[in-house]
Design a protein around this motif. Structure first.
Motif, PDB file in Angstrom:
ATOM      1  N   PHE A 216       0.813  -1.212   0.000  1.00  0.00           N
ATOM      2  CA  PHE A 216       0.000   0.000   0.000  1.00  0.00           C
ATOM      3  C   PHE A 216       0.854   1.273   0.000  1.00  0.00           C
ATOM      4  O   PHE A 216       0.734   2.115  -0.881  1.00  0.00           O
ATOM      5  N   ALA A 217       1.730   1.387   0.993  1.00  0.00           N
ATOM      6  CA  ALA A 217       2.586   2.584   1.095  1.00  0.00           C
ATOM      7  C   ALA A 217       4.006   2.202   0.702  1.00  0.00           C
ATOM      8  O   ALA A 217       4.942   2.262   1.511  1.00  0.00           O
ATOM      9  N   GLU A 218       4.199   1.841  -0.533  1.00  0.00           N
ATOM     10  CA  GLU A 218       5.486   1.324  -0.992  1.00  0.00           C
ATOM     11  C   GLU A 218       6.602   2.368  -0.930  1.00  0.00           C
ATOM     12  O   GLU A 218       7.787   2.026  -0.863  1.00  0.00           O
ATOM     13  N   HIS A 219       6.259   3.650  -0.968  1.00  0.00           N
ATOM     14  CA  HIS A 219       7.274   4.701  -0.919  1.00  0.00           C
ATOM     15  C   HIS A 219       7.348   5.378   0.448  1.00  0.00           C
ATOM     16  O   HIS A 219       8.004   6.416   0.590  1.00  0.00           O
ATOM     17  N   GLY A 220       6.648   4.818   1.428  1.00  0.00           N
ATOM     18  CA  GLY A 220       6.717   5.334   2.781  1.00  0.00           C
ATOM     19  C   GLY A 220       5.999   6.667   2.963  1.00  0.00           C
ATOM     20  O   GLY A 220       5.308   7.155   2.063  1.00  0.00           O
ATOM     21  N   MET A 221       6.194   7.254   4.140  1.00  0.00           N
ATOM     22  CA  MET A 221       5.539   8.521   4.455  1.00  0.00           C
ATOM     23  C   MET A 221       6.040   9.645   3.572  1.00  0.00           C
ATOM     24  O   MET A 221       5.296  10.569   3.231  1.00  0.00           O
ATOM     25  N   GLY A 222       7.313   9.565   3.171  1.00  0.00           N
ATOM     26  CA  GLY A 222       7.847  10.578   2.267  1.00  0.00           C
ATOM     27  C   GLY A 222       7.112  10.596   0.947  1.00  0.00           C
ATOM     28  O   GLY A 222       6.833  11.663   0.379  1.00  0.00           O
ATOM     29  N   GLY A 223       6.769   9.414   0.442  1.00  0.00           N
ATOM     30  CA  GLY A 223       6.016   9.337  -0.810  1.00  0.00           C
ATOM     31  C   GLY A 223       4.611   9.873  -0.660  1.00  0.00           C
ATOM     32  O   GLY A 223       4.095  10.545  -1.554  1.00  0.00           O
ATOM     33  N   ILE A 224       3.990   9.578   0.492  1.00  0.00           N
ATOM     34  CA  ILE A 224       2.638  10.087   0.744  1.00  0.00           C
ATOM     35  C   ILE A 224       2.639  11.616   0.809  1.00  0.00           C
ATOM     36  O   ILE A 224       1.766  12.283   0.243  1.00  0.00           O
ATOM     37  N   THR A 225       3.657  12.181   1.489  1.00  0.00           N
ATOM     38  CA  THR A 225       3.756  13.638   1.591  1.00  0.00           C
ATOM     39  C   THR A 225       3.983  14.273   0.227  1.00  0.00           C
ATOM     40  O   THR A 225       3.336  15.267  -0.133  1.00  0.00           O
ATOM     41  N   ALA A 226       4.909  13.691  -0.546  1.00  0.00           N
ATOM     42  CA  ALA A 226       5.164  14.211  -1.890  1.00  0.00           C
ATOM     43  C   ALA A 226       3.920  14.080  -2.756  1.00  0.00           C
ATOM     44  O   ALA A 226       3.580  14.988  -3.540  1.00  0.00           O
TER      45      ALA A 226
END
Length: 479
Positions: A216-226
């Motif tokens: 689901f969040a393969e790029h982590g919180m950094g990806g979600i923020t970006a």
């Protein structure tokens, strides 16, 4: 600190000068609540979801749904502030006027400068997206597309983006005809594009596979923020509702209601579209696709007909954004012109159409240039950070005016004050962080230019200096 020293216009001054509680400066009150909601939807739903979805997915993967929610939360807190200020000071200047009444003229000018970026440059970005979906529609209907040389800027392998210029010209033509005609067209287009997005969700969920959401969040919180910083572009436009303050019936009631309805409706729609698209094809298939929604429908149905319908919806949807955002841009310039901070040509209203004709055509001509030659990615990032900065100022303005003008009539009050506007500022700064240092430097340069323009032109020509309003003390140009 007195208003004359800090160059602050009181809310009462702004209302009196604009005639906002009556009929101001030749503008007519023709928009009801339904039309205002449609206008808001028309200003919001467009390139951000039809074109920008793939960029958000590329950053966040399946967790793009969380990115949309995060961007929406940022908008909700700020929407509360816009609703309070829009109901208390219903003038065309929107956040520019709110800053003038709370933080003073210099801050107001820089907010107006950022609004030129938000509304004007986003028109160019939206027009570029319109061109992409127009080619998709032509391919679906005729099997032919416009050559790249005439449908993309130099940065995207073309020479000049002719369709982008055409849609701006068409929007300007409709705007100068009158607000009533523009509102009716925007309402019709808003209803159509909501219907098409609902149909898209139905098609996408018919092929939904839970496995496409893992990881689901393969790029982590950094990806979600970006992803949220990119997705935020999809929400730009709801603040344009407040620019209609002098052309809305019963603005103190209708503006706050319209803002809150639009944010709620759009958030639900965006999350459903993102979830259905990824559930149908997977994040990797959606990421990087400029016409992702058409691709999803084509793949699910096995026919290009469905994709053509989505492309038609996108053409209509994005055209309505151009129309609504250009409207907001002209009203901001009108307010700045009244204050002497930009040339007077921008405040002139035609007695025949009750619209700022020269203003509209100047805006169309100026922003047709980046639409013809600029890349969509460049203008999206810069527009996002400018909008977030303006929203942070609006949240601050609510707190300042609550303290300075507690007696001001407010038809809507921000809930959980002062926590709500503080959180609004915090979320805006958080998403600004996600835009990256390159965008920060570009925006800093943009603000420096704005400061110089104010010092050279606006500060000396301000009406607070040259023709102070009745009851206001004259201000020395040197102050």
């Amino acid at each position: 600190m007195t208003p004359s020293v800090s160059r602050i216009k009181t809310p009462q001054q702004l209302l009196a000068e604009s005639g906002a509680d009556l009929e101001g400066h030749g503008l007519k009150r023709t928009m009801g609540l339904f039309q205002l909601v449609c206008f808001g939807v028309g200003a919001i739903v467009g390139t951000g979801i039809f074109v920008g979805l793939s960029d958000s997915v590329a950053e966040a993967g399946p967790a793009v749904v969380i990115s949309f929610v995060l961007a929406a939360i940022t908008c909700v807190f700020t929407a509360f502030s816009f609703a309070e200020l829009g109901g208390a000071i219903p003038v065309s200047g929107s956040s520019y006027s709110f800053a003038y009444a709370s933080l003073g003229e210099r801050a107001a000018f820089l907010v107006g400068w950022c609004l030129l970026l938000e509304y004007g440059v986003s028109v160019s970005a939206v027009a570029v997206g319109w061109s992409q979906y127009l080619n998709e529609l032509l391919e679906s209907l005729t099997g032919w597309q416009l050559p790249a040389a005439l449908s993309a800027g130099p940065g995207e392998g073309g020479v000049v983006n002719v369709p982008a210029v055409v849609v701006i010209a068409l929007a300007a033509t409709l705007l100068v005809r009158g607000v009533r005609e523009s509102a009716r067209a925007t309402a019709a287009m808003a209803i159509l594009k909501i219907g098409i997005l609902i149909v898209f969700c139905a098609v996408g969920f018919s092929a939904f596979q839970a496995g496409h959401l893992s990881p689901f969040a393969e790029h982590g919180m950094g990806g979600i923020t970006a992803g949220a910083s990119v997705a935020f572009f999809s929400y730009i436009g709801f603040d344009a509702i407040t620019t209609a303050g002098e052309e809305v019936k019963n603005p103190r009631r209708n503006i706050p209601i319209a803002i809150l309805i639009c944010i709620g409706l759009v958030t639900l729609l965006y999350c459903a579209v993102a979830l259905s698209a990824i559930g149908a094809l997977g994040a990797d298939a959606v990421a990087g696709q400029p016409a992702a929604l058409s691709l999803v429908v084509d793949q699910v149905t096995g026919s290009s007909v469905g994709g053509g319908i989505i492309a038609f919806g996108a053409v209509v949807a994005i055209a309505s954004v151009v129309l609504a955002v250009m409207y907001g841009q002209t009203r901001i310039l009108m307010s700045m012109s009244r204050d002497g901070l930009v040339p007077r040509v921008f405040e002139r209203v035609s007695p025949k159409s009750a619209t700022p004709v020269a203003n509209t055509w100047i805006v169309a001509a100026v922003f047709a240039v980046p639409a013809a030659f600029a890349s969509l990615d460049v203008v999206v990032n810069l527009t996002t950070i400018g909008t977030l900065a303006v929203m942070a100022v609006v949240n601050l303005a609510v707190m300042v005016l609550r303290r300075r003008n507690p007696e001001l009539p407010r038809s809507f009050r921000v809930p959980l004050f002062p926590l709500s506007p503080i959180l609004g500022i915090g979320f805006c700064l958080y998403l600004i962080w996600g835009t990256g240092w390159t965008t920060w430097l570009q925006f800093a340069g943009f603000l420096v230019v704005g400061t110089l323009v104010y010092a050279v032109y606006g500060r000396r020509r301000s009406r607070l200096v040259t023709a102070p309003s009745e009851g206001a003390a004259p201000v020395s140009p040197a102050e």
